[in-house]
Design an enzyme around this catalytic site. Structure first.
Site, short mmCIF file in Angstrom:
data_model
loop_
_atom_site.label_atom_id
_atom_site.label_comp_id
_atom_site.label_asym_id
_atom_site.label_seq_id
_atom_site.Cartn_x
_atom_site.Cartn_y
_atom_site.Cartn_z
N ASP A 1 -29.83 60.49 -66.79
CA ASP A 1 -30.48 61.78 -67.03
C ASP A 1 -30.32 62.28 -68.46
O ASP A 1 -31.05 63.15 -68.90
CB ASP A 1 -30.06 62.84 -65.99
N ARG A 2 -29.38 61.71 -69.22
CA ARG A 2 -29.22 62.14 -70.61
C ARG A 2 -29.89 61.15 -71.57
O ARG A 2 -30.00 59.96 -71.25
CB ARG A 2 -27.74 62.21 -70.98
N GLU B 1 -31.22 70.89 -72.89
CA GLU B 1 -29.85 71.35 -73.09
C GLU B 1 -29.25 70.59 -74.26
O GLU B 1 -29.57 69.42 -74.49
CB GLU B 1 -29.01 71.09 -71.85
N LYS C 1 -32.93 66.46 -65.30
CA LYS C 1 -33.26 66.00 -66.63
C LYS C 1 -33.49 64.50 -66.57
O LYS C 1 -33.04 63.85 -65.61
CB LYS C 1 -32.18 66.38 -67.62
N ASP D 1 -27.43 57.79 -70.58
CA ASP D 1 -26.08 57.83 -69.99
C ASP D 1 -26.00 57.04 -68.69
O ASP D 1 -26.98 56.42 -68.26
CB ASP D 1 -25.61 59.27 -69.80
N ASP E 1 -26.02 57.66 -65.46
CA ASP E 1 -26.96 57.87 -64.36
C ASP E 1 -28.38 58.13 -64.82
O ASP E 1 -29.25 58.44 -64.00
CB ASP E 1 -26.48 59.00 -63.45
N SER F 1 -21.98 60.66 -63.79
CA SER F 1 -22.83 60.80 -64.97
C SER F 1 -22.34 60.03 -66.19
O SER F 1 -22.26 58.82 -66.17
CB SER F 1 -22.98 62.29 -65.29
N HIS F 2 -21.92 60.77 -67.22
CA HIS F 2 -21.52 60.16 -68.49
C HIS F 2 -20.03 59.84 -68.52
O HIS F 2 -19.54 59.33 -69.52
CB HIS F 2 -21.86 61.12 -69.63
C1 G16 Z 1 -24.21 68.17 -66.27
C2 G16 Z 1 -25.39 69.01 -65.94
C3 G16 Z 1 -26.04 69.49 -67.21
C4 G16 Z 1 -25.04 70.22 -68.07
C5 G16 Z 1 -23.82 69.36 -68.28
C6 G16 Z 1 -22.76 70.21 -68.93
O1 G16 Z 1 -24.65 67.03 -66.97
O2 G16 Z 1 -26.32 68.26 -65.19
O3 G16 Z 1 -27.11 70.31 -66.88
O4 G16 Z 1 -25.56 70.54 -69.31
O5 G16 Z 1 -23.33 68.91 -67.05
O6 G16 Z 1 -21.59 69.54 -68.93
P1 G16 Z 1 -20.25 70.29 -69.26
O7 G16 Z 1 -20.01 71.28 -68.16
O8 G16 Z 1 -19.27 69.17 -69.33
O9 G16 Z 1 -20.47 70.95 -70.59
P2 G16 Z 1 -24.45 65.56 -66.39
O10 G16 Z 1 -25.27 64.70 -67.30
O11 G16 Z 1 -22.98 65.33 -66.49
O12 G16 Z 1 -24.94 65.61 -64.99
#
Ligand code: G16
Length: 560
Positions: free
Chosen positions: A290-291, A374, A387, A286, A288, A114-115
């Site tokens: 989704d953000r 979120e 997302k 981000d 991938d 992801s990020h």
């Molecule tokens: C992932 C989940 C999100 C969540 C985030 C929280 O995001 O897909 O639904 O809000 O983790 O991250 P943390 O546990 O670090 O607060 P992503 O974009 O990393 O897939």
């Protein structure tokens, strides 16, 4: 093609976090490490495995191609019937969800951290999405984890070599059974879905300008993540946005050294450019895809909490929701409660779920949820089960095209109607695990004391009275499953909140997240800086958790 069974050994710690297994690339590169986890995902499919179809793709980061090769061989050897793979192994997370739903597959494997930064010395990740297109729920990830703890061997078809750079269908016979690998265009199906959802002609008129309205100037930053290829097709080809308005749109294995997290700190280039006033809107996505982060003219920041609330207030402008109706809203627990106010006014059901997109899936599948968001820069709807960054940007543009107002005007109108939820998040990244645990234990001990309720906490001239305090737990209203220990909450009598949570997406160490929110209905406060309004509550939060003392940090790594 023949199948071989390779003996392996158990690796500790293959427990998926908030969203999949995320570790350093070097961890995944250990002998059999990736194979073990992939085999566990497939074994967990049980009866569904033989002859199944799965989607495979990732965000283009370092090690995606190697992982795709391994997955193809292991899937073939395990009796999977067909893999649909994005060209070059590339698919955004929302695109994987789109494909799972469109082609009604048994699920998909998403290769992303992801990020988190990418490259040989950074992070990689593997996540399984189920047949509804969403991240596997806890019962499935727990089952995968259990399998990794006792795995002794995995199956692979070592002679399969598929060129994933060319769009092509490969028909193979593996151990006497048919096995198909379909290498597809990474973007086509996702673009088709976006064109069904939004009013592209009116967005195009907005972006091109017309006799009655000057061009609405946008700047898009893909931070060298996967969205680059989607942005070029959707915004460039379909909507006529010029190349100069789309930056960092070549997906790179190391994201060009950038941290592909769309917030004020890591998307600072975008923020600084938009601050000079030439652009009406800036958006970043981000790694991938989704953000998303949305900013208005002169870098007017839209918090994710406000973003989803504004979309909720104007959702009926978007053609998709005109067709489906608005079934319900939701947010994750730490997310500011602005959307709750919209829901109350519009008499729409509103849910609070733990952090993690997987918790929205059941509500969507049950037809009770249309839009959710979120604080972690995630916004999306029931069009898929992830997302969706580009979806969020298009939703904003569709609404702006209809309202004919600037982003700042839309936000200010919103606050006049609903009041303003001031929100901030402090991140203390990469702390020692023991230090972070001490912070959490300190808060938990205090809030568990029965006398804590009713306590007056003060900072400067502000006094806050504790109403409730707990370690948040959630019972899914659809299947009754329970998720416990989802964050420490201190809820004050005036509606203000402080929440402490440890991140579930890091690959090493611990990240403390501190979420602080208060609500104001007095319009004279609306233009104030959130940091100024929230300063007393932040002070209380830092003291309560003894954050400086236990972490040795004088300031957080990121403030949102
Ligand atoms: C992932 C989940 C999100 C969540 C985030 C929280 O995001 O897909 O639904 O809000 O983790 O991250 P943390 O546990 O670090 O607060 P992503 O974009 O990393 O897939």
């Amino acid at each position: 093609m023949s199948v071989v069974e390779i003996q392996t050994k158990v690796y500790e710690g293959q427990k998926p976090g908030t969203s999949g297994l995320r570790k350093a690339v070097k961890v995944f590169q250990q002998e059999h490490y990736t194979e073990n986890f992939v085999q566990a995902i497939l074994t967990a499919l049980g009866d569904q495995l033989t002859g199944s179809t799965l989607i495979v793709g990732g965000d283009g980061r370092y090690y995606v191609k190697e992982a795709v090769e391994k997955i193809i061989r292991i899937a073939a050897a395990n009796g999977v019937g067909k893999l649909i793979v994005g060209q070059n192994g590339i698919l955004s997370t929302p695109a994987v969800s789109t494909l799972i739903r469109k082609y009604k597959t048994q699920g998909g494997i998403v290769l992303t951290a992801s990020h988190n930064p990418g490259g040989p010395n950074a992070d990689f990740g593997i996540k399984f999405n189920c047949d509804n297109g969403g991240p596997a729920p806890d019962n499935v990830t727990n089952q995968i984890y259990e399998l990794t703890k006792s795995i002794k061997s995995y199956k692979t078809a070592p002679n399969i070599n598929i060129d994933i750079t060319k769009i092509q269908t490969h028909n193979l016979v593996v151990d006497g059974k048919s096995f198909v690998v379909d290498i597809i265009d990474s973007v086509d199906d996702y673009v088709a879905l976006m064109k069904e959802i939004f009013d592209f002609p009116s967005i195009k008129t907005l972006l091109q300008g017309s006799s009655s309205r000057p061009k609405f100037q946008i700047l898009i930053d893909s931070l060298h993540g996967v969205t680059g290829i989607y942005v070029k097709r959707i915004f460039g080809l379909e909507l006529g946005v010029d190349d100069a308005s789309m930056v960092h749109v070549e997906p790179l294995e190391d994201f060009g050294g950038l941290h592909p997290d769309p917030n004020l700190t890591y998307a600072a280039d975008l923020v600084n450019t938009v601050r000079n006033g030439t652009h009406d809107m800036g958006m970043a996505f981000d790694g991938d895809g989704d953000r998303n982060m949305i900013i208005g003219k002169k870098a007017f920041f839209v918090t994710p909490t406000d973003s989803v609330a504004v979309l909720a207030a104007h959702l009926d402008i978007i053609p998709y929701f005109q067709k489906t109706g608005i079934k319900g809203y939701a947010r994750s627990m730490p997310t500011g409660a602005a959307i709750d106010r919209v829901a109350a006014k519009k008499k729409v059901e509103c849910f609070e779920v733990p952090t993690g997109w997987k918790y929205f899936g059941n509500l969507m599948d049950a037809g009770r949820l249309s839009l959710c968001g979120e604080e972690s820069f995630g916004t999306g709807s029931d069009h898929i089960r992830e997302k969706d960054g580009i979806w969020a940007a298009l939703a904003w543009l569709n609404i702006i095209a209809k309202l004919n107002k600037s982003i700042e005007e839309i936000l200010k109108d919103h606050w006049i109607t609903y009041g303003r939820n001031f929100f901030t998040r402090y991140d203390y990244e990469n702390c020692a695990i023991e230090d972070a645990s001490r912070v959490m234990a300190e808060v938990e001990t205090k809030i568990q004391d029965p006398s804590f309720k009713g306590t007056k906490l003060s900072s400067g001239n502000k006094v806050y009275v504790v109403g409730e305090a707990d370690n948040y737990s959630y019972k899914d209203p659809i299947d009754g499953s329970v998720a416990t220990k989802q964050g420490l909450r201190v809820l004050f009598e005036d509606g203000s909140r402080i929440i402490y949570r440890l991140s579930g997406t890091g690959s090493s160490g611990a990240t403390i997240r501190l979420y602080v929110e208060s609500y104001e209905s007095d319009p004279t406060t609306f233009d104030k800086d959130a940091q100024e309004i929230l300063k007393p509550l932040v002070g209380i939060a830092l003291d309560l958790g003894k954050i400086k003392e236990f972490t040795g940090r004088n300031a957080p790594t990121v403030i949102t």
